[in-house]
Scaffold this motif. Structure first.
Motif, PDB file in Angstrom:
ATOM      1  N   GLN A 132     -26.519  57.328 -35.965  1.00 16.20           N
ATOM      2  CA  GLN A 132     -26.779  56.371 -34.896  1.00 16.20           C
ATOM      3  C   GLN A 132     -28.177  56.509 -34.297  1.00 16.20           C
ATOM      4  N   GLU A 133     -28.598  57.729 -34.030  1.00 19.19           N
ATOM      5  CA  GLU A 133     -29.923  57.928 -33.435  1.00 19.19           C
ATOM      6  C   GLU A 133     -31.025  57.466 -34.384  1.00 19.19           C
ATOM      7  N   ARG A 134     -30.880  57.772 -35.665  1.00 16.38           N
ATOM      8  CA  ARG A 134     -31.873  57.346 -36.651  1.00 16.38           C
ATOM      9  C   ARG A 134     -31.916  55.821 -36.748  1.00 16.38           C
ATOM     10  N   VAL A 135     -30.739  55.197 -36.706  1.00 16.31           N
ATOM     11  CA  VAL A 135     -30.684  53.732 -36.783  1.00 16.31           C
ATOM     12  C   VAL A 135     -31.347  53.121 -35.546  1.00 16.31           C
ATOM     13  N   GLN A 136     -31.096  53.676 -34.380  1.00 17.22           N
ATOM     14  CA  GLN A 136     -31.729  53.156 -33.157  1.00 17.22           C
ATOM     15  C   GLN A 136     -33.250  53.268 -33.246  1.00 17.22           C
ATOM     16  N   ARG A 137     -33.739  54.351 -33.813  1.00 17.91           N
ATOM     17  CA  ARG A 137     -35.197  54.495 -34.007  1.00 17.91           C
ATOM     18  C   ARG A 137     -35.718  53.439 -34.974  1.00 17.91           C
ATOM     19  N   ALA A 138     -34.942  53.167 -36.019  1.00 16.50           N
ATOM     20  CA  ALA A 138     -35.336  52.146 -36.996  1.00 16.50           C
ATOM     21  C   ALA A 138     -35.382  50.765 -36.346  1.00 16.50           C
ATOM     22  N   VAL A 139     -34.402  50.471 -35.495  1.00 14.79           N
ATOM     23  CA  VAL A 139     -34.387  49.191 -34.778  1.00 14.79           C
ATOM     24  C   VAL A 139     -35.653  49.054 -33.933  1.00 14.79           C
ATOM     25  N   ALA A 140     -35.981  50.099 -33.193  1.00 13.88           N
ATOM     26  CA  ALA A 140     -37.161  50.072 -32.326  1.00 13.88           C
ATOM     27  C   ALA A 140     -38.462  49.962 -33.119  1.00 13.88           C
ATOM     28  N   ALA A 141     -38.482  50.512 -34.322  1.00 16.64           N
ATOM     29  CA  ALA A 141     -39.707  50.526 -35.128  1.00 16.64           C
ATOM     30  C   ALA A 141     -39.924  49.257 -35.936  1.00 16.64           C
ATOM     31  N   CYS A 142     -38.908  48.426 -36.074  1.00 15.83           N
ATOM     32  CA  CYS A 142     -39.054  47.212 -36.896  1.00 15.83           C
ATOM     33  C   CYS A 142     -40.050  46.256 -36.248  1.00 15.83           C
ATOM     34  N   PRO A 143     -41.169  45.988 -36.909  1.00  8.06           N
ATOM     35  CA  PRO A 143     -42.205  45.142 -36.305  1.00  8.06           C
ATOM     36  C   PRO A 143     -41.794  43.685 -36.131  1.00  8.06           C
ATOM     37  N   VAL A 144     -40.784  43.232 -36.860  1.00  6.46           N
ATOM     38  CA  VAL A 144     -40.356  41.827 -36.743  1.00  6.46           C
ATOM     39  C   VAL A 144     -38.974  41.690 -36.113  1.00  6.46           C
ATOM     40  N   GLN A 145     -38.435  42.799 -35.599  1.00  6.19           N
ATOM     41  CA  GLN A 145     -37.142  42.822 -34.913  1.00  6.19           C
ATOM     42  C   GLN A 145     -36.039  42.159 -35.737  1.00  6.19           C
ATOM     43  N   ALA A 146     -35.945  42.570 -36.996  1.00  2.00           N
ATOM     44  CA  ALA A 146     -34.975  41.981 -37.912  1.00  2.00           C
ATOM     45  C   ALA A 146     -33.630  42.701 -37.909  1.00  2.00           C
ATOM     46  N   ILE A 147     -33.508  43.823 -37.193  1.00  5.88           N
ATOM     47  CA  ILE A 147     -32.287  44.629 -37.230  1.00  5.88           C
ATOM     48  C   ILE A 147     -31.522  44.495 -35.921  1.00  5.88           C
ATOM     49  N   VAL A 148     -30.209  44.235 -36.041  1.00  8.16           N
ATOM     50  CA  VAL A 148     -29.315  44.180 -34.886  1.00  8.16           C
ATOM     51  C   VAL A 148     -28.220  45.210 -35.112  1.00  8.16           C
ATOM     52  N   VAL A 149     -27.861  45.957 -34.061  1.00  6.20           N
ATOM     53  CA  VAL A 149     -26.824  46.979 -34.198  1.00  6.20           C
ATOM     54  C   VAL A 149     -25.808  46.872 -33.063  1.00  6.20           C
ATOM     55  N   GLY A 150     -24.710  47.591 -33.238  1.00  5.90           N
ATOM     56  CA  GLY A 150     -23.691  47.657 -32.201  1.00  5.90           C
ATOM     57  C   GLY A 150     -22.725  46.492 -32.255  1.00  5.90           C
ATOM     58  N   GLU A 151     -22.139  46.162 -31.117  1.00  6.15           N
ATOM     59  CA  GLU A 151     -21.139  45.091 -31.047  1.00  6.15           C
ATOM     60  C   GLU A 151     -21.733  43.742 -31.427  1.00  6.15           C
ATOM     61  N   GLU A 152     -23.002  43.525 -31.066  1.00  6.68           N
ATOM     62  CA  GLU A 152     -23.663  42.260 -31.430  1.00  6.68           C
ATOM     63  C   GLU A 152     -23.690  42.069 -32.921  1.00  6.68           C
ATOM     64  N   ALA A 153     -23.974  43.133 -33.656  1.00  2.00           N
ATOM     65  CA  ALA A 153     -24.024  43.071 -35.110  1.00  2.00           C
ATOM     66  C   ALA A 153     -22.639  42.867 -35.693  1.00  2.00           C
ATOM     67  N   GLY A 154     -21.635  43.544 -35.118  1.00  4.75           N
ATOM     68  CA  GLY A 154     -20.269  43.394 -35.597  1.00  4.75           C
ATOM     69  C   GLY A 154     -19.763  41.978 -35.434  1.00  4.75           C
ATOM     70  N   ALA A 155     -20.095  41.342 -34.310  1.00  6.65           N
ATOM     71  CA  ALA A 155     -19.666  39.964 -34.063  1.00  6.65           C
ATOM     72  C   ALA A 155     -20.402  39.005 -34.986  1.00  6.65           C
ATOM     73  N   GLY A 156     -21.670  39.292 -35.266  1.00  7.02           N
ATOM     74  CA  GLY A 156     -22.450  38.427 -36.144  1.00  7.02           C
ATOM     75  C   GLY A 156     -22.029  38.531 -37.597  1.00  7.02           C
ATOM     76  N   ALA A 157     -21.418  39.645 -37.959  1.00  5.61           N
ATOM     77  CA  ALA A 157     -21.046  39.866 -39.360  1.00  5.61           C
ATOM     78  C   ALA A 157     -19.708  39.238 -39.712  1.00  5.61           C
ATOM     79  N   ARG A 158     -18.969  38.798 -38.711  1.00  8.06           N
ATOM     80  CA  ARG A 158     -17.650  38.216 -38.968  1.00  8.06           C
ATOM     81  C   ARG A 158     -17.701  36.813 -39.449  1.00  8.06           C
TER      82      ARG A 158
END
Length: 69
Positions: A43-69
């Motif tokens: 989780q911590e590594r993924v959060q760092r990856a989210v913050a580092a993405c220059p185009v903000q292409a990564i979504v995590v957590g409940e928002e991502a789970g709802a979007g994947a359904r």
């Protein structure tokens, strides 16, 4: 933790693959592959990856789970 990457937005900068290689990997020079549910302890590594993405292409957590359904 659910993970969704907008592959249309992703530009292949590979910051996520560098920061969380168990979740994100590059296939070739520009194609990103990812695990939609991050393994325990990543989780911590993924959060760092989210913050580092220059185009903000990564979504995590409940928002991502709802979007994947």
């Amino acid at each position: 933790m659910h993970v969704v990457v907008d592959l249309n937005r992703c530009q292949g900068y590979a910051q996520c693959a560098f920061l969380a290689p168990r979740v994100f990997t590059m296939h070739g020079e520009e194609s990103l592959l990812y695990t939609p549910v991050a393994p325990e302890g990543q989780q911590e590594r993924v959060q760092r990856a989210v913050a580092a993405c220059p185009v903000q292409a990564i979504v995590v957590g409940e928002e991502a789970g709802a979007g994947a359904r």
